[in-house]
Design a protein around this motif. Sequence first.
Motif, PDB file in Angstrom:
ATOM      1  N   PRO A   1       0.833  -1.226  -0.055  1.00  0.00           N
ATOM      2  CA  PRO A   1      -0.200  -0.121   0.157  1.00  0.00           C
ATOM      3  C   PRO A   1       0.974   1.340  -0.077  1.00  0.00           C
ATOM      4  N   PHE A   2       2.097   1.336  -0.024  1.00  0.00           N
ATOM      5  CA  PHE A   2       3.087   2.228   0.178  1.00  0.00           C
ATOM      6  C   PHE A   2       4.195   2.147  -1.021  1.00  0.00           C
ATOM      7  N   GLY A   3       5.029   2.915  -1.236  1.00  0.00           N
ATOM      8  CA  GLY A   3       6.077   2.849  -2.048  1.00  0.00           C
ATOM      9  C   GLY A   3       7.272   2.983  -1.184  1.00  0.00           C
ATOM     10  N   LEU A   4       8.577   2.431  -1.495  1.00  0.00           N
ATOM     11  CA  LEU A   4       9.465   2.782  -0.671  1.00  0.00           C
ATOM     12  C   LEU A   4      10.163   3.988  -0.493  1.00  0.00           C
TER      13      LEU A   4
ATOM     14  N   VAL B   1      14.119   3.451  14.677  1.00  0.00           N
ATOM     15  CA  VAL B   1      12.725   2.582  14.920  1.00  0.00           C
ATOM     16  C   VAL B   1      11.582   3.376  14.090  1.00  0.00           C
ATOM     17  N   GLY B   2      10.797   2.251  13.349  1.00  0.00           N
ATOM     18  CA  GLY B   2       9.874   2.628  12.395  1.00  0.00           C
ATOM     19  C   GLY B   2      10.201   3.256  11.056  1.00  0.00           C
ATOM     20  N   SER B   3      11.595   2.847  10.702  1.00  0.00           N
ATOM     21  CA  SER B   3      12.141   3.327   9.460  1.00  0.00           C
ATOM     22  C   SER B   3      11.667   2.503   8.418  1.00  0.00           C
ATOM     23  N   GLY B   4      11.296   1.191   8.871  1.00  0.00           N
ATOM     24  CA  GLY B   4      10.687   0.207   7.840  1.00  0.00           C
ATOM     25  C   GLY B   4      11.739  -0.647   7.402  1.00  0.00           C
ATOM     26  N   LYS B   5      12.452  -1.105   8.416  1.00  0.00           N
ATOM     27  CA  LYS B   5      13.532  -2.470   7.940  1.00  0.00           C
ATOM     28  C   LYS B   5      12.756  -3.666   7.632  1.00  0.00           C
ATOM     29  N   THR B   6      11.558  -3.983   8.355  1.00  0.00           N
ATOM     30  CA  THR B   6      11.073  -5.451   7.968  1.00  0.00           C
ATOM     31  C   THR B   6      10.846  -5.363   6.603  1.00  0.00           C
ATOM     32  N   VAL B   7      10.074  -4.431   5.778  1.00  0.00           N
ATOM     33  CA  VAL B   7       9.967  -4.635   4.230  1.00  0.00           C
ATOM     34  C   VAL B   7      11.243  -4.881   3.530  1.00  0.00           C
ATOM     35  N   VAL B   8      12.290  -4.069   3.827  1.00  0.00           N
ATOM     36  CA  VAL B   8      13.427  -4.505   3.356  1.00  0.00           C
ATOM     37  C   VAL B   8      13.919  -6.109   3.656  1.00  0.00           C
TER      38      VAL B   8
ATOM     39  N   ARG C   1       1.266 -11.821   5.529  1.00  0.00           N
ATOM     40  CA  ARG C   1       0.513 -10.934   4.764  1.00  0.00           C
ATOM     41  C   ARG C   1       1.235 -10.618   3.172  1.00  0.00           C
ATOM     42  N   TRP C   2       2.461 -10.401   3.200  1.00  0.00           N
ATOM     43  CA  TRP C   2       3.052  -9.842   2.405  1.00  0.00           C
ATOM     44  C   TRP C   2       3.562 -11.052   1.280  1.00  0.00           C
ATOM     45  N   LEU C   3       3.951 -12.223   1.610  1.00  0.00           N
ATOM     46  CA  LEU C   3       4.323 -12.988   0.875  1.00  0.00           C
ATOM     47  C   LEU C   3       3.564 -14.155   0.390  1.00  0.00           C
TER      48      LEU C   3
ATOM     49  N   LEU D   1      12.409   8.708   7.471  1.00  0.00           N
ATOM     50  CA  LEU D   1      11.418   7.955   8.137  1.00  0.00           C
ATOM     51  C   LEU D   1      10.100   7.868   6.808  1.00  0.00           C
ATOM     52  N   PRO D   2       9.267   6.780   6.874  1.00  0.00           N
ATOM     53  CA  PRO D   2       8.130   7.041   5.713  1.00  0.00           C
ATOM     54  C   PRO D   2       7.504   8.026   6.127  1.00  0.00           C
ATOM     55  N   PRO D   3       6.926   8.954   5.220  1.00  0.00           N
ATOM     56  CA  PRO D   3       6.083   9.921   5.192  1.00  0.00           C
ATOM     57  C   PRO D   3       4.780   9.834   5.747  1.00  0.00           C
ATOM     58  N   GLY D   4       4.377  10.851   6.426  1.00  0.00           N
ATOM     59  CA  GLY D   4       3.122  10.781   6.908  1.00  0.00           C
ATOM     60  C   GLY D   4       3.024  10.544   8.515  1.00  0.00           C
ATOM     61  N   ARG D   5       3.944  10.482   9.140  1.00  0.00           N
ATOM     62  CA  ARG D   5       4.140  10.106  10.489  1.00  0.00           C
ATOM     63  C   ARG D   5       3.925  11.338  11.323  1.00  0.00           C
ATOM     64  N   THR D   6       3.147  11.257  12.216  1.00  0.00           N
ATOM     65  CA  THR D   6       2.949  12.327  13.403  1.00  0.00           C
ATOM     66  C   THR D   6       3.933  12.406  14.429  1.00  0.00           C
TER      67      THR D   6
ATOM     68  N   GLY E   1       3.675   6.167  18.891  1.00  0.00           N
ATOM     69  CA  GLY E   1       3.747   7.061  17.604  1.00  0.00           C
ATOM     70  C   GLY E   1       3.875   6.000  16.508  1.00  0.00           C
ATOM     71  N   ARG E   2       3.136   4.820  16.425  1.00  0.00           N
ATOM     72  CA  ARG E   2       3.161   3.822  15.451  1.00  0.00           C
ATOM     73  C   ARG E   2       1.727   3.836  14.776  1.00  0.00           C
ATOM     74  N   GLY E   3       0.936   4.675  15.469  1.00  0.00           N
ATOM     75  CA  GLY E   3      -0.603   4.632  14.768  1.00  0.00           C
ATOM     76  C   GLY E   3      -0.715   5.920  14.071  1.00  0.00           C
TER      77      GLY E   3
HETATM   78  P1  ADP Z   1      11.424  -0.915  11.916  1.00  0.00           P
HETATM   79  O1  ADP Z   1      12.498  -0.361  11.024  1.00  0.00           O
HETATM   80  O2  ADP Z   1      11.576  -0.052  13.314  1.00  0.00           O
HETATM   81  O3  ADP Z   1      11.595  -2.355  12.396  1.00  0.00           O
HETATM   82  P2  ADP Z   1       8.897  -1.543  10.766  1.00  0.00           P
HETATM   83  O4  ADP Z   1       9.501  -2.505   9.662  1.00  0.00           O
HETATM   84  O5  ADP Z   1       8.191  -2.216  11.812  1.00  0.00           O
HETATM   85  O6  ADP Z   1       9.987  -0.585  11.280  1.00  0.00           O
HETATM   86  O7  ADP Z   1       8.081  -0.639  10.059  1.00  0.00           O
HETATM   87  C1  ADP Z   1       7.258   0.427  10.854  1.00  0.00           C
HETATM   88  C2  ADP Z   1       5.830   0.640  10.009  1.00  0.00           C
HETATM   89  O8  ADP Z   1       6.253   1.391   8.711  1.00  0.00           O
HETATM   90  C3  ADP Z   1       5.138  -0.617   9.442  1.00  0.00           C
HETATM   91  O9  ADP Z   1       3.775  -0.621   9.839  1.00  0.00           O
HETATM   92  C4  ADP Z   1       5.600  -0.618   7.908  1.00  0.00           C
HETATM   93  O10 ADP Z   1       4.559  -1.379   7.328  1.00  0.00           O
HETATM   94  C5  ADP Z   1       5.432   0.726   7.761  1.00  0.00           C
HETATM   95  N1  ADP Z   1       6.155   1.075   6.530  1.00  0.00           N
HETATM   96  C6  ADP Z   1       7.499   0.681   6.098  1.00  0.00           C
HETATM   97  N2  ADP Z   1       7.835   1.347   5.103  1.00  0.00           N
HETATM   98  C7  ADP Z   1       7.200   2.170   4.680  1.00  0.00           C
HETATM   99  C8  ADP Z   1       7.068   3.196   3.698  1.00  0.00           C
HETATM  100  N3  ADP Z   1       7.927   3.144   2.643  1.00  0.00           N
HETATM  101  N4  ADP Z   1       5.942   3.981   3.661  1.00  0.00           N
HETATM  102  C9  ADP Z   1       4.860   3.923   4.659  1.00  0.00           C
HETATM  103  N5  ADP Z   1       4.968   2.996   5.656  1.00  0.00           N
HETATM  104  C10 ADP Z   1       6.017   2.224   5.627  1.00  0.00           C
END
Ligand code: ADP
Length: 699
Positions: free
Chosen positions: A273-276, A305-312, A346-348, A458-463, A592-594
Amino acid sequence: MAADSGPALERMPVDRLKRVGPRMLERLQRLRIRSVQDLLFHLPYRYQDRSRLHALRDLCDGDEALVEGVVADAQISQGRRRSLKVWLCDDGGSLMLRFFHFTTSQLESMGPGQCLRCFGEVRQGPQSLEMVHPEVQHRFDAGTVAVGQAMTPVYPSTEGMQQVTWRGLTDQALALLRRDPRTLHDWVPAQLLAPLHLPPLGEALVYLHRPPPEAPLEQLAERAHPAFLRLAFEEMLAHQLALRRLRRARRRLRAPPLNVRGDLRRQLLRGLPFGLTGAQQRVLDEIAADLGRSEPMMRLLQGDVGSGKTVVAALAALQAVEAGFQAAIMAPTELLSEQHLRNLSRWLAPLGVSVAWLSGRHKGAERRGILADIAGGDAAVVVGTHALFQDEVRFHRLGLAMIDEQHRFGVHQRLRLRGKGEQDGLTPHQLIMTATPIPRSLAMAVYADLDLSVIDELPPGRTPISTVAVPDTRRDEVIERVRTACAAGRQAYWVCTLVEESEALQAQAAEDTAAALRESLPELRVGLVHGRIKAADREPVMQAFAAGELDLLVATTVIEVGVDVPNASLMIIENPERLGLAQLHQLRGRVGRGTVQSYCLLLYHPPLGATARERLGILRKEVSGFAIADADLRLRGAGEVLGTRQAGMAQFRLADPLRDQALMQAAQQGADRMLEHWPEHVEPLIHRWLGEREECGQV
Ligand code: ADP
Ligand code: MG
């Protein structure tokens, strides 16, 4: 070494010195001191001024002072803790000495009328100024101080080793060294030292153990004296040499080159649902390039924290899967591994990639089934905790091993996971992820064998989390904040911290706090986790909180790592002044994760010192972990920032790669010159500084 020189101090066991019996030997070994050389490298960490006697009436809280007087009275008090109180008087004042442990002979030697000379730290006691466990001398020339006492060394110690003992031991070692300097080999060629104006080894050691009375105290305290720098340089040189050796060894290992078209990766990216972010894309490219090589990747992925390492990690896993290999991801707790399972499935799953979860909870037939899937290759991606190391776990073809929140694991565990995947002479690639930000300049100098990728966006749109410091005099208001937030359907964390290292005390504090909060907030469902609760019993509480079945979670810093509960929007951190900035930032990252505005309340105990105020100020102002780490580094120095030991990170005993940057460069060049001109000095030098450490023997 010339034939007429004495035995090498490197090989001389420390118990050859006088007064080292079996008990002391054991204590020395606790500090890894085995040879006389080890003892010589055990340096004072500061010096005390014992060159002047202080009148008792001039003493102030915090002074470290040498005093003399006559015992006016001595009593054993039976209060909460039994202690011996001794009142010492001189012409114009008095001081209480306090002993919590004492022998009968000590008791007798401190009776009324005895003359004592004491050295210790003065502090404000309940009734008067006091010295707790001072060093006591009974025989001395009243009123006169021996020369050479201006720079009395203070050694890092361990239980049961007094400073006088250290001085006695190092006296003997220094005597051996002075008698014949050739017994301590100087592996650093004079040609490298001359341009840096650094002294030879023996001279530097003698100076640091016994500085002359005129030694520049400040330069020594700042560790900027050439004698100190000489040793720091040698240590950096040893590290640089070890690093080169590690890299060479790594180049000899073979990994499966994971070359793919990238179809799976593209599919996943299309479905997200988002772009990298740009940073995620960049590190992914770095990882993808490494995975395509036949040399094993060893990469550290740092991201706030929250920078999106899991998707990487998921995208990297797909590269392995597409190439026909398995990928494993290991997390430090069951909760985190389950969180990974949820995300990865969910992703794979939509791509037809199977994800298996190996948990401590799986037993019997279910467990055997999972193990069979891993061994047979039906599980393409495997998620778990360190359960993944167990002997019964066999991979079919592991191509990529990933470790999340690596600071929770030792090097040892990291190497074991990699070892698990070794097959047919091939080593899996490795990706290690951490949210602990370390400035790049420092990381490059200290990470032994890892390449570095950083997600610095950080991904955009975080408060951004709103962080506020509140004095604990306003505790009631803070409790009301919790009530209001939870009444609105949100959840909150309440984190207790203590200075004491003791887990027992930390646990007690958390229990007390939880009890008090349950009383003040009877309508809330309150959970409690701390280090004294077994991990297995902690998990259900965390699960309940994650599932929204608890409103408030009282915890010690055990919750620091990666938990993702988006509905939690309020965190209270008690005594934040006691934690490092990086740790506070990590803790704060639990909220700050929601989508709702989140708050972090730093409930401090006034008054705050200037540095503490500055640190909390930084935390309020800065939202980026990297900016915070930089600031922390400026305020505290590299030693303390790196205080939390990290896997794969070089640990310096003396050198400070940030403070000594110029020397670090010299050490890098020096290492090249040594390999070329003095190759036979390389191994002994590495051994002297890193001999005991596992990370230097392995890649
Ligand atoms: P961390 O780096 O702390 O492990 P996570 O991988 O848990 O962070 O990612 C935090 C949240 O951000 C997750 O809900 C994830 O799906 C979301 N996220 C990751 N990459 C992006 C992105 N490029 N744009 C928007 N949301 C993203
Ligand atoms: Mg994470």
